[in-house]
Structure formats: structure tokens, C-alpha cells
Design a protein around this motif. Sequence first.
Motif, mmCIF file in Angstrom:
data_model
loop_
_atom_site.group_PDB
_atom_site.id
_atom_site.type_symbol
_atom_site.label_atom_id
_atom_site.label_comp_id
_atom_site.label_asym_id
_atom_site.label_seq_id
_atom_site.Cartn_x
_atom_site.Cartn_y
_atom_site.Cartn_z
ATOM 1 N N HIS A 149 43.048 45.628 41.244
ATOM 2 C CA HIS A 149 43.589 45.442 39.904
ATOM 3 C C HIS A 149 43.137 44.147 39.240
ATOM 4 O O HIS A 149 43.013 44.068 38.021
ATOM 5 C CB HIS A 149 45.109 45.470 40.012
ATOM 6 C CG HIS A 149 45.774 46.267 38.944
ATOM 7 N ND1 HIS A 149 45.288 47.449 38.471
ATOM 8 C CD2 HIS A 149 46.912 46.038 38.240
ATOM 9 C CE1 HIS A 149 46.081 47.915 37.526
ATOM 10 N NE2 HIS A 149 47.073 47.083 37.371
ATOM 11 N N TYR A 150 42.946 43.103 40.049
ATOM 12 C CA TYR A 150 42.562 41.786 39.529
ATOM 13 C C TYR A 150 41.304 41.314 40.250
ATOM 14 O O TYR A 150 41.359 40.488 41.157
ATOM 15 C CB TYR A 150 43.698 40.778 39.717
ATOM 16 C CG TYR A 150 44.967 41.142 38.983
ATOM 17 C CD1 TYR A 150 45.149 40.777 37.651
ATOM 18 C CD2 TYR A 150 45.987 41.860 39.616
ATOM 19 C CE1 TYR A 150 46.307 41.116 36.969
ATOM 20 C CE2 TYR A 150 47.145 42.204 38.934
ATOM 21 C CZ TYR A 150 47.299 41.829 37.621
ATOM 22 O OH TYR A 150 48.449 42.175 36.956
ATOM 23 N N ASN B 164 48.383 41.338 44.689
ATOM 24 C CA ASN B 164 47.982 41.256 43.286
ATOM 25 C C ASN B 164 48.243 39.885 42.675
ATOM 26 O O ASN B 164 47.462 39.430 41.834
ATOM 27 C CB ASN B 164 48.676 42.349 42.480
ATOM 28 C CG ASN B 164 48.021 43.705 42.672
ATOM 29 O OD1 ASN B 164 46.837 43.789 42.997
ATOM 30 N ND2 ASN B 164 48.778 44.769 42.485
ATOM 31 N N LYS C 42 43.252 50.825 39.989
ATOM 32 C CA LYS C 42 44.559 50.519 40.580
ATOM 33 C C LYS C 42 44.432 49.887 41.963
ATOM 34 O O LYS C 42 45.351 49.208 42.429
ATOM 35 C CB LYS C 42 45.421 51.785 40.670
ATOM 36 C CG LYS C 42 45.560 52.555 39.361
ATOM 37 C CD LYS C 42 46.171 51.727 38.265
ATOM 38 C CE LYS C 42 46.449 52.572 37.027
ATOM 39 N NZ LYS C 42 45.246 53.126 36.383
ATOM 40 N N HIS D 70 43.251 39.206 32.604
ATOM 41 C CA HIS D 70 43.754 40.549 32.325
ATOM 42 C C HIS D 70 43.396 41.482 33.470
ATOM 43 O O HIS D 70 42.281 41.452 34.000
ATOM 44 C CB HIS D 70 43.142 41.074 31.027
ATOM 45 C CG HIS D 70 43.870 42.237 30.428
ATOM 46 N ND1 HIS D 70 43.903 43.489 31.023
ATOM 47 C CD2 HIS D 70 44.587 42.355 29.285
ATOM 48 C CE1 HIS D 70 44.606 44.314 30.277
ATOM 49 N NE2 HIS D 70 45.041 43.651 29.211
ATOM 50 N N ALA D 71 44.329 42.328 33.849
ATOM 51 C CA ALA D 71 44.086 43.303 34.906
ATOM 52 C C ALA D 71 43.028 44.306 34.486
ATOM 53 O O ALA D 71 42.854 44.591 33.298
ATOM 54 C CB ALA D 71 45.384 44.039 35.251
ATOM 55 N N GLU D 72 42.324 44.831 35.484
ATOM 56 C CA GLU D 72 41.429 45.946 35.244
ATOM 57 C C GLU D 72 42.266 47.214 35.354
ATOM 58 O O GLU D 72 42.471 47.767 36.436
ATOM 59 C CB GLU D 72 40.307 45.951 36.282
ATOM 60 C CG GLU D 72 39.174 46.891 35.952
ATOM 61 C CD GLU D 72 38.389 46.431 34.740
ATOM 62 O OE1 GLU D 72 38.862 46.688 33.603
ATOM 63 O OE2 GLU D 72 37.320 45.824 34.916
ATOM 64 N N ASP D 73 42.784 47.671 34.226
ATOM 65 C CA ASP D 73 43.776 48.746 34.231
ATOM 66 C C ASP D 73 43.245 50.043 34.815
ATOM 67 O O ASP D 73 44.009 50.871 35.325
ATOM 68 C CB ASP D 73 44.289 48.989 32.809
ATOM 69 C CG ASP D 73 45.092 47.821 32.267
ATOM 70 O OD1 ASP D 73 45.695 47.099 33.076
ATOM 71 O OD2 ASP D 73 45.114 47.639 31.037
ATOM 72 N N ARG E 251 51.439 47.702 39.809
ATOM 73 C CA ARG E 251 51.067 46.350 40.230
ATOM 74 C C ARG E 251 52.036 45.658 41.181
ATOM 75 O O ARG E 251 51.619 44.885 42.029
ATOM 76 C CB ARG E 251 50.919 45.451 38.988
ATOM 77 C CG ARG E 251 49.877 45.959 38.040
ATOM 78 C CD ARG E 251 49.892 45.263 36.703
ATOM 79 N NE ARG E 251 48.958 45.936 35.806
ATOM 80 C CZ ARG E 251 48.852 45.705 34.503
ATOM 81 N NH1 ARG E 251 49.645 44.815 33.940
ATOM 82 N NH2 ARG E 251 47.993 46.351 33.768
ATOM 83 N N TYR F 29 45.404 37.674 41.008
ATOM 84 C CA TYR F 29 45.600 37.192 39.637
ATOM 85 C C TYR F 29 45.421 35.678 39.564
ATOM 86 O O TYR F 29 44.748 35.156 38.660
ATOM 87 C CB TYR F 29 46.994 37.616 39.182
ATOM 88 C CG TYR F 29 47.480 37.029 37.884
ATOM 89 C CD1 TYR F 29 46.999 37.474 36.658
ATOM 90 C CD2 TYR F 29 48.452 36.023 37.890
ATOM 91 C CE1 TYR F 29 47.462 36.934 35.479
ATOM 92 C CE2 TYR F 29 48.923 35.480 36.711
ATOM 93 C CZ TYR F 29 48.425 35.934 35.499
ATOM 94 O OH TYR F 29 48.889 35.398 34.327
ATOM 95 N N LYS G 221 54.418 39.287 35.059
ATOM 96 C CA LYS G 221 54.037 39.200 36.481
ATOM 97 C C LYS G 221 55.176 39.641 37.408
ATOM 98 O O LYS G 221 55.461 39.025 38.425
ATOM 99 C CB LYS G 221 53.578 37.778 36.828
ATOM 100 C CG LYS G 221 52.849 37.655 38.172
ATOM 101 C CD LYS G 221 52.552 36.208 38.515
ATOM 102 C CE LYS G 221 53.755 35.353 38.718
ATOM 103 N NZ LYS G 221 54.553 35.632 39.922
#
Length: 461
Positions: free
Chosen positions: A181-182, A236, A178, A172-175, A226, A240, A279
Amino acid sequence: MGVEGRPNIIFFLSDDQRADFLGCAGHPILKTPTIDGLAERGVRFENAFVTTSICAASRASIFTGLYERTHKYTFGTPPMAGQFVQISYPVLLRRVGYRTGFVGKFGVAAVGGGEAMFDWFVPLNRNPYFKKQPDGTLRHLTDIVGDRAIEFLRACRPDQPFCLSVSFNAAHAEDSDKANHYPWPPAEDGLYEDVTIPPPRVSTDFWRQLPAFFHNSMHRDRWFWRWDTPEKYQRNVKAYYRMITGLDRVMGRVLKELDALGLADSTVIIFSGDNGYYKGSRGFAGKWSHFEESLRVPLVIYDPRMPGTLGGRVLEPMALNIDIPATIVELAGVPVPAEYQGCSLVPLLRGVMPPKWRNDFFCEHLFDHPSIPKWEGVRGRRYKYARYFEHLPEGEFLHDLKADPLELRNLARDPACGDLLQRMRRRCDQLRDRYGGPYTPENFPTVRRLRRAKPAPSRRP
């Protein structure tokens, strides 16, 4: 063999991982050697799906074997009711003597909390992924989850079977971040750096042909976080992929410890994901909606007690996230509750095709959020139907998955498909009513609505 013939069970769950994001599923770039090895010795389900593509509702379904329409839990709702907690797989196994453990992302509010479900409960959440340790160093959450899982294994008694749920926050992305993100574990530094990531599965302009309510949805908002530039996409996606390879590496650490403890031959391993992931495909971020990228998840099961001749199979029958608890319960020798809406996959693991296996399933998304349209539908072997019931008539979809596997054409307005559309509508109504009935704010309350409806305290004259 486990204690008194009952196997130990480890259930690994990833976050935001689509079915094809595995080496054993044919991915040309992504490295997942641990999961690939489990698939080589066990079984991979090539048609595995979630019934609701969001972590909160899907994880509640995985615990209870129930559709969102029935357990009524997602983001913003009251905690999952005690009656559903009591039929969750950890509670059922605990009752018959299993030591039950959980580490990682719980993702569900439930009456009694995780402590009511597990003997050993260690919830660990991201934001941030890197956690400061007592010696001042930083350690990635994926590695910490592995550390704690190994701690659980080392504390198990030889006279008591166990069921350990290892629930990764990755990928899961670190929302909230920015720029990074991953955030991947340091062990994956540099991985995929020399690779050029190919474009998404479906054109990033596809969203333009969808109804207007999609254009301002969270799919599009987070696309700009993203995937909206070539540079951001390359950076990204590689990050990911490192997160997925990182969780695969940690799974390998846990399984190596299992072997060192002499438990590998008596422990069933299950791996799956809580929902799919676009994605960037279709010009979308996230999951949530009805297309295949959102609903399909990986599912691999390895039972070391099965004959070697049954290993390495790729099974075609539809499997669902709500089948996982029934499978765990049957593996443990516990009767599958009549309330469960999923089916045990144990016969398929043993090479037996049940005579009345499903040909379709109900799917839905009921999170009450202005940027995520609610929908319900039916995914069959050939046809898929979905209706965004707060956006009709334009929010109705019909796809022929055989003729159009990428779901590029919506047949709902095609006069030649009128009879098929009516059949799919009726089937959707039938399943919807079986599992909880039409969506209404009263039937599916949120915490916010309940607070608003609560009478104001009376004032003394």
C-alpha cells in the motif's frame, strides 16, 4: 540576496501528511532531519490547517488563495476557471520576471493546464510509484521528483529569480495495490523495522459513537484496506513513515544542490502538506472530515535573509493553506491580490504580530461523492463547529478544543451549550455566505450533472 533584492523560492508540498508527523513537532519515531533543520533555522507554525481536506480542492486553494466555496474546484467538477488561474501565485510571479517551475503531483484541472501557470511544467504521478528507466532499472517517483527539481535548478540563470514548486506524491497510498500500500524508496529499506508502532491517537472504536452516515463512509471502507488488523497496522505505518522520511531525504538532496550552486543564501524554503491524515485514528482511513487529524498540516518556512535571532521559533497564530500564495507573492515583492482570501505570513516571519490576525476560519468539504459526506464549519481558537448539511440534525457537531482536545464529546445536543451553538451557527452562515453561499447542485456543478443537463441533439424528421 536574489536578483534585484527578490529572493528565489522553493515550495515543497507533501501529500497526506498530518502536522505531528515531523521530528521537530515531537514525533517519537518518525525521522525528518531536513525539515527539522529548516524549522531550527526558520519558523514552524504549530497551528497550520487546510480549509478543505482533500488534495484536489486543497491544491487549488494553495495555487489561488481561495476557499473551495469560491474557486469551486474539486474532484468531478469542471476545470478551475481562467479568472482564478490568472491570480495564481505562479502566474503573478511569471508576470514580474520570475522563472516558474513545477514538478510532481499537480492534482488540479485548470483552464489552460499547468503550462498556462508555469514556464517549466513536469507533472509526475504515481500508480505505480516505481518507474522504468531507459536502462531498464526501476526508480522511485520521489527520487525522480528530486532529479527533475535539481535539473530545474541547474538550468536557472543568475540574472533571473525563480520559484520552484516541488509537489510530492508521497506519502499518499497506492490505492490500487492493497498488498504493498505504501511503496517506499529503496534508500529507506529496513527503516523502523525494529520499532513497535503505538496505537492511533484516538481509539479505533470511536466511529461507533458517530451518526450512522459515517459507518458506511469511505473512512470505514478504506480502514479495512489499511489498518484493520494489528499486523496490517504495523506493516503499513512503518511503510508510510518510510515514505515521509524518503521525501525528507530528497528535500535534502535538492537543498544540497542549491548550496552547491551558490543559491542557498538567496532562496526562501517553504514546506507544507496538502491535507491531514487519520492513519487509523478513530477507526478511520483517509482525511475528508472535520476532526483535527484531518485538518492539521505541517508548515515550516525558512528565509535565510532573516536575522538568526528570529530562527527556531514555533508560532502559535493560525495559518492556513490559503495563506501560502499570499506569502509567496509578498516575498517576491508583488502586491497581494485583493481577491485573495488568505493572508501573507511574512509579518509573522519577521517577528511582527498583525493587529487583526484571525481567531477562526471557515472549513468545508464539497466533493460530491456518496461515501464522503459534505460538510461546512468554523474552527476557532477554542471551539469548533461542523455540520454535515445533508445529514441534519444528527450531523451537527460542536467541540470544546480546550476541555476536550481529542474531540471525543459532541456538545451540539448539550442544552448548556445552546447559546454557543447558535453563535457558531451564525458565524458559519456568515463565512459561508461571504465565500460563495449555500451549497446547491446548481451553484456547485459537477461534470456529471452538466452532462446530464445538456439537451439531447435534435433528430431530423
